[in-house]
Design a protein around this motif. Structure first.
Motif, PDB file in Angstrom:
ATOM      1  N   UNK A  68      27.493  17.667  12.391  1.00  0.00           N
ATOM      2  CA  UNK A  68      28.393  17.997  11.265  1.00  0.00           C
ATOM      3  C   UNK A  68      28.130  17.085  10.079  1.00  0.00           C
ATOM      4  N   UNK A  69      27.948  15.805  10.377  1.00  0.00           N
ATOM      5  CA  UNK A  69      27.678  14.839   9.297  1.00  0.00           C
ATOM      6  C   UNK A  69      26.374  15.212   8.587  1.00  0.00           C
ATOM      7  N   UNK A  70      25.350  15.502   9.385  1.00  0.00           N
ATOM      8  CA  UNK A  70      24.053  15.863   8.804  1.00  0.00           C
ATOM      9  C   UNK A  70      24.183  17.140   7.974  1.00  0.00           C
ATOM     10  N   UNK A  71      24.911  18.089   8.528  1.00  0.00           N
ATOM     11  CA  UNK A  71      25.105  19.371   7.838  1.00  0.00           C
ATOM     12  C   UNK A  71      25.807  19.173   6.492  1.00  0.00           C
ATOM     13  N   UNK A  72      26.758  18.238   6.447  1.00  0.00           N
ATOM     14  CA  UNK A  72      27.430  17.955   5.173  1.00  0.00           C
ATOM     15  C   UNK A  72      26.419  17.467   4.133  1.00  0.00           C
ATOM     16  N   UNK A  73      25.374  16.814   4.604  1.00  0.00           N
ATOM     17  CA  UNK A  73      24.322  16.370   3.686  1.00  0.00           C
ATOM     18  C   UNK A  73      23.243  17.430   3.489  1.00  0.00           C
ATOM     19  N   UNK A  74      23.455  18.613   4.078  1.00  0.00           N
ATOM     20  CA  UNK A  74      22.484  19.706   3.932  1.00  0.00           C
ATOM     21  C   UNK A  74      21.307  19.606   4.892  1.00  0.00           C
ATOM     22  N   UNK A  75      21.462  18.801   5.952  1.00  0.00           N
ATOM     23  CA  UNK A  75      20.349  18.579   6.879  1.00  0.00           C
ATOM     24  C   UNK A  75      20.595  19.234   8.233  1.00  0.00           C
ATOM     25  N   UNK A 172      33.515   6.112   5.231  1.00  0.00           N
ATOM     26  CA  UNK A 172      32.468   5.116   4.983  1.00  0.00           C
ATOM     27  C   UNK A 172      31.090   5.711   5.291  1.00  0.00           C
ATOM     28  N   UNK A 173      31.000   6.398   6.430  1.00  0.00           N
ATOM     29  CA  UNK A 173      29.713   7.000   6.816  1.00  0.00           C
ATOM     30  C   UNK A 173      29.304   8.053   5.787  1.00  0.00           C
ATOM     31  N   UNK A 174      30.262   8.772   5.306  1.00  0.00           N
ATOM     32  CA  UNK A 174      29.949   9.782   4.292  1.00  0.00           C
ATOM     33  C   UNK A 174      29.363   9.137   3.033  1.00  0.00           C
ATOM     34  N   UNK A 175      29.892   7.989   2.645  1.00  0.00           N
ATOM     35  CA  UNK A 175      29.321   7.262   1.492  1.00  0.00           C
ATOM     36  C   UNK A 175      27.843   6.941   1.765  1.00  0.00           C
ATOM     37  N   UNK A 176      27.557   6.526   2.998  1.00  0.00           N
ATOM     38  CA  UNK A 176      26.173   6.176   3.352  1.00  0.00           C
ATOM     39  C   UNK A 176      25.279   7.424   3.343  1.00  0.00           C
ATOM     40  N   UNK A 177      25.816   8.518   3.853  1.00  0.00           N
ATOM     41  CA  UNK A 177      25.016   9.761   3.909  1.00  0.00           C
ATOM     42  C   UNK A 177      24.745  10.284   2.496  1.00  0.00           C
ATOM     43  N   UNK A 178      25.697  10.106   1.601  1.00  0.00           N
ATOM     44  CA  UNK A 178      25.456  10.534   0.216  1.00  0.00           C
ATOM     45  C   UNK A 178      24.262   9.777  -0.382  1.00  0.00           C
ATOM     46  N   UNK A 179      24.146   8.523  -0.042  1.00  0.00           N
ATOM     47  CA  UNK A 179      22.972   7.741  -0.501  1.00  0.00           C
ATOM     48  C   UNK A 179      21.682   8.297   0.110  1.00  0.00           C
ATOM     49  N   UNK A 180      21.787   8.732   1.362  1.00  0.00           N
ATOM     50  CA  UNK A 180      20.606   9.301   2.035  1.00  0.00           C
ATOM     51  C   UNK A 180      20.192  10.603   1.336  1.00  0.00           C
TER      52      UNK A 180
END
Ligand code: URA
Length: 197
Positions: A68-75, A172-180
Motif C-alpha cells: 500500500x505504501x509503495x502504491x501510494x508512491x505509484x510503485x 513519517x514514512x510517507x514523508x520519506x516515500x515522497x522523497x523517494x
C-alpha cells in the motif's frame, strides 16, 4: 547472460545454501522478487511466518502494508520495485537475525544489488540499515535522510511492522516515500505518476 538469467542462477545457488543455522529451522529460502529494471530496490529484515510458507518476501500483514505504501508512491513489484531481505531464511520465532547470520547472508544480498543495479534503495528498519550500511546506525535518527552508498541513493525508513505496532509512524514514512518519489523522477523516470504526490 541477461539480468533474468543471472539472478535466476544466483537464486538456484541461494536455495541450496546452508551457510548458517537458519536454514535448519525454516521451511524454505525466500530469495526475493520484483522488477529487475533497476529503478528501486526495497530491503527488509528477513522472512516471517507467511513468507516462510509462501516462499515470497513481504506477503504477510507487513507486506500488505508495504504494498500500500509503495502504491501510494505509484510503485509496484511488477514494474518498479525489487524486494529483498537481509537474511533469506526465517529466524525462529521471528527474532532479529544474529550478526553471524546476517554476515553469512550478506554476500547474496550484495550480489542481488549488483545484478538489479538499483539507482535507489529503501531500507526498512534498523536491521536493514545496520546490516547493509552501518552496525551502529540508528533508524530513528537516520530515517528520512539520503545516504550515498556504493554509488546508489539510499533512504532508510521505518519497517512496516513498526507501523502496524505504532500507526502514528505512518505519516513519517510517507514523508520519506515522497522523497523517494522525487528522487525516482529525477533519476529514473521524469514522468513517474503517483496519485498522491
Ligand atoms: N518482514 C521482513 O523484513 N521481510 C519480509 O519479507 C517480511 C516481513
Amino acid at each position: 547472460m541477461n539480468k533474468e538469467e543471472t539472478i535466476q542462477q544466483l537464486k538456484e545457488q541461494v536455495l541450496l545454501c546452508h551457510r548458517c543455522k537458519l536454514r535448519e529451522g525454516c521451511s524454505q529460502v525466500v530469495f526475493g522478487e520484483g522488477s529487475l529494471k533497476g529503478g528501486l530496490m526495497v530491503i527488509g529484515e528477513g522472512p516471517g511466518q507467511d513468507e516462510d510458507r509462501q516462499g515470497r518476501p513481504f506477503v504477510g500483514r507487513a507486506g500488505q502494508l508495504l504494498d500500500k505504501i509503495l502504491e501510494s508512491g505509484g510503485f509496484n513489484r511488477r514494474e518498479h520495485v525489487y524486494i529483498g531481505n537481509i537474511v533469506k531464511c526465517r529466524p525462529p520465532g521471528n527474532r532479529v537475525p544474529l550478526p553471524e547470520e546476517r554476515e553469512a547472508c550478506l554476500p547474496y544480498l550484495m550480489e542481488q544489488i549488483a545484478i538489479v543495479d538499483p539507482k535507489i534503495i529503501v531500507l526498512l528498519g534498523a536491521t536493514a540499515l545496520q546490516g547493509l550500511i552501518d552496525p551502529q546506525a540508528k533508524i530513528g535518527t537516520s530515517r528520512g535522510k539520503w545516504l550515498y552508498w556504493e554509488e546508489r541513493w539510499v533512504m532508510p525508513t521505518y519497517h512496516p511492522a513498526a507501523l502496524l505496532r505504532n500507526p502514528s509512524l505512518k505519516r513519517t514514512v510517507w514523508e520519506d516515500i515522497k522523497q523517494v518519489v522525487e528522487k525516482y523522477r529525477e533519476l529514473v523516470d521524469a514522468t513517474h505518476r503517483s496519485e498522491y504526490c
